[in-house]
Design an enzyme around this catalytic site. Structure first.
Site, PDB file in Angstrom:
ATOM      1  N   ASP A  33       0.850  -1.201   0.000  1.00 61.08           N
ATOM      2  CA  ASP A  33       0.000   0.000   0.000  1.00 61.08           C
ATOM      3  C   ASP A  33       0.879   1.241   0.000  1.00 61.08           C
ATOM      4  OD1 ASP A  33      -2.380  -1.463  -0.006  1.00 61.08           O
ATOM      5  OD2 ASP A  33      -2.320  -1.698   2.168  1.00 61.08           O
ATOM      6  N   THR A  79     -18.310  -6.600 -18.677  1.00 61.60           N
ATOM      7  CA  THR A  79     -17.141  -5.754 -18.377  1.00 61.60           C
ATOM      8  C   THR A  79     -16.228  -6.444 -17.370  1.00 61.60           C
ATOM      9  OG1 THR A  79     -18.436  -3.796 -18.829  1.00 61.60           O
ATOM     10  CG2 THR A  79     -16.478  -3.477 -17.483  1.00 61.60           C
ATOM     11  N   LYS A  94     -10.992  -5.108  -6.714  1.00 63.80           N
ATOM     12  CA  LYS A  94     -12.419  -5.248  -6.332  1.00 63.80           C
ATOM     13  C   LYS A  94     -13.361  -4.875  -7.472  1.00 63.80           C
ATOM     14  CE  LYS A  94     -11.522  -4.622  -1.390  1.00 63.80           C
ATOM     15  NZ  LYS A  94     -10.104  -4.197  -1.397  1.00 63.80           N
ATOM     16  N   PHE A  95     -13.325  -5.662  -8.536  1.00 64.43           N
ATOM     17  CA  PHE A  95     -14.176  -5.401  -9.702  1.00 64.43           C
ATOM     18  C   PHE A  95     -15.657  -5.449  -9.325  1.00 64.43           C
ATOM     19  CE2 PHE A  95     -10.624  -7.751 -12.141  1.00 64.43           C
ATOM     20  CZ  PHE A  95      -9.902  -6.577 -12.309  1.00 64.43           C
ATOM     21  N   ASP A 151      -5.697  -6.549  -6.186  1.00 59.56           N
ATOM     22  CA  ASP A 151      -6.876  -6.265  -5.347  1.00 59.56           C
ATOM     23  C   ASP A 151      -7.571  -5.002  -5.854  1.00 59.56           C
ATOM     24  OD1 ASP A 151      -8.712  -6.246  -3.297  1.00 59.56           O
ATOM     25  OD2 ASP A 151      -7.312  -5.499  -1.780  1.00 59.56           O
ATOM     26  N   THR A 201     -14.926  -4.140   5.289  1.00 59.05           N
ATOM     27  CA  THR A 201     -14.799  -4.066   6.757  1.00 59.05           C
ATOM     28  C   THR A 201     -14.969  -2.629   7.253  1.00 59.05           C
ATOM     29  OG1 THR A 201     -12.430  -4.105   6.358  1.00 59.05           O
ATOM     30  CG2 THR A 201     -13.397  -6.123   7.182  1.00 59.05           C
ATOM     31  N   GLY A 247      -0.217  -5.627   5.966  1.00 57.26           N
ATOM     32  CA  GLY A 247       0.356  -4.409   5.396  1.00 57.26           C
ATOM     33  C   GLY A 247       1.291  -3.742   6.372  1.00 57.26           C
ATOM     34  N   ARG A 248       0.753  -2.734   7.064  1.00 60.09           N
ATOM     35  CA  ARG A 248       1.600  -1.872   7.887  1.00 60.09           C
ATOM     36  C   ARG A 248       2.481  -2.562   8.927  1.00 60.09           C
ATOM     37  NH1 ARG A 248      -3.488   1.893   8.726  1.00 60.09           N
ATOM     38  NH2 ARG A 248      -4.371  -0.188   8.411  1.00 60.09           N
ATOM     39  N   ASP A 256     -19.046  -4.450 -11.809  1.00 61.69           N
ATOM     40  CA  ASP A 256     -19.584  -3.797 -13.006  1.00 61.69           C
ATOM     41  C   ASP A 256     -20.522  -4.795 -13.681  1.00 61.69           C
ATOM     42  OD1 ASP A 256     -19.869  -2.088 -15.324  1.00 61.69           O
ATOM     43  OD2 ASP A 256     -17.917  -1.221 -14.838  1.00 61.69           O
ATOM     44  N   LYS A 261       0.578  -8.003  -2.593  1.00 59.06           N
ATOM     45  CA  LYS A 261      -0.745  -7.522  -3.012  1.00 59.06           C
ATOM     46  C   LYS A 261      -0.613  -6.107  -3.561  1.00 59.06           C
ATOM     47  CE  LYS A 261      -4.220  -6.143  -0.065  1.00 59.06           C
ATOM     48  NZ  LYS A 261      -4.917  -4.949  -0.572  1.00 59.06           N
TER      49      LYS A 261
END
Ligand code: C5P
Length: 257
Positions: A33, A91, A84-85, A82, A141, A231-232, A87, A55
């Site tokens: 990120d 598509t 997050k499609f 990641d 979340t 992540g962090r 549509d 990721k």
């Protein structure tokens, strides 16, 4: 290189078996990120002998485009895209095909797109050799009861997670992203075939940041997680590789039982 146990100052009395450390490595995903490709590559350079999975989310992908993925794939890493499609089915099917062609190993789509969208995404991978894993996101979340109600859902978030997970499963999905709070329920719903990817992981004693529903790496695995997204706690550690090694050891201990 991973630090040999005997040279590691935090060496525990009973180290996990080396094969469980390797198994843990296959199940840890580091979230890159960061705002641009240079920052991402700096992290990858620091972590690539320790971690297998990375990721790439919206921020980095919008900044750097598919070129951001190329060095990761070329160096043999497993990439989780990641984006997050969500549509119309046609598509999303096209986006899934394009992502598969980039060599990613996992990608996300919103279960709320509905069964037809999920089915189109799955069908888009028919005939793809060694296809990537499709993961459905249920309720973000960040959505609490008030947010869920504001978009017209007359149900508590946990109930909505379950409804979307059942719908996704019935549409043939076996992969889901969910919080540590939901992992046991989703494991029950999907059985051993389910691929459950869990963010919100915090090693014991680490700051939680903006995450509300967290679990330690060991707890998440014991509740049925297939993969952990971190992540962090890794990327913002003074020494990211050491932080990743500590998490891997905790995971390996849980995998050892
Ligand atoms: O830094 P931290 O460990 O909280 O990062 C968690 C990662 O997992 C972030 O990339 C975040 O966007 C992602 N994520 C999440 N919760 C979800 C889905 C994805 O935290 N429900």
């Amino acid at each position: 290189m991973p630090i040999p146990e005997r040279m590691n100052p935090s060496f525990a009395f009973a180290p996990p078996a080396p094969d469980s450390l390797e198994e843990a490595r296959k199940r840890l995903i580091v979230a890159l990120d960061v705002p641009n490709a240079a920052a991402a590559m700096q992290l990858v350079n620091e972590l690539e002998n320790t971690c297998q999975w990375f990721k790439v989310g919206l921020e980095l992908f919008v900044a750097g485009g598919p070129a951001v993925l190329e060095p990761l794939v070329k160096r043999g890493h497993s990439v989780f895209l990641d984006l997050k499609f969500h549509d119309i089915p046609n598509t999303v099917a096209g986006a899934v095909r394009s992502a598969a062609a980039l060599g990613v190993r996992m990608m996300t789509l919103h279960a709320a797109g509905g069964p037809a969208m999920l089915a189109a995404a799955r069908e888009a991978l028919n005939g793809v050799e060694n296809p990537p894993e499709l993961l459905a996101v249920t309720v973000l979340t960040s959505m609490d009861a008030a947010q869920v109600s504001a978009v017209g859902v007359n149900r508590a978030p946990a109930g909505q997670v379950e409804l979307l997970a059942r719908m996704g499963r019935d549409a043939g999905m076996r992969g889901f992203v969910c919080s540590p709070q939901e992992v046991a329920k989703l494991r029950e719903l999907t059985g051993p075939e389910g691929v459950l990817v869990i963010p919100g992981i915090r090693p014991a004693g680490a700051g939680v940041g903006d995450q509300k529903r967290v679990a330690t790496p060991g707890d998440a695995l014991r509740k049925g997680a297939s993969y952990l997204v971190v992540g962090r706690p890794i990327t913002q550690a003074p020494n990211p590789a050491e932080a990743a090694e500590a998490i891997l050891r905790e995971m390996a201990e849980a995998l050892n039982g």
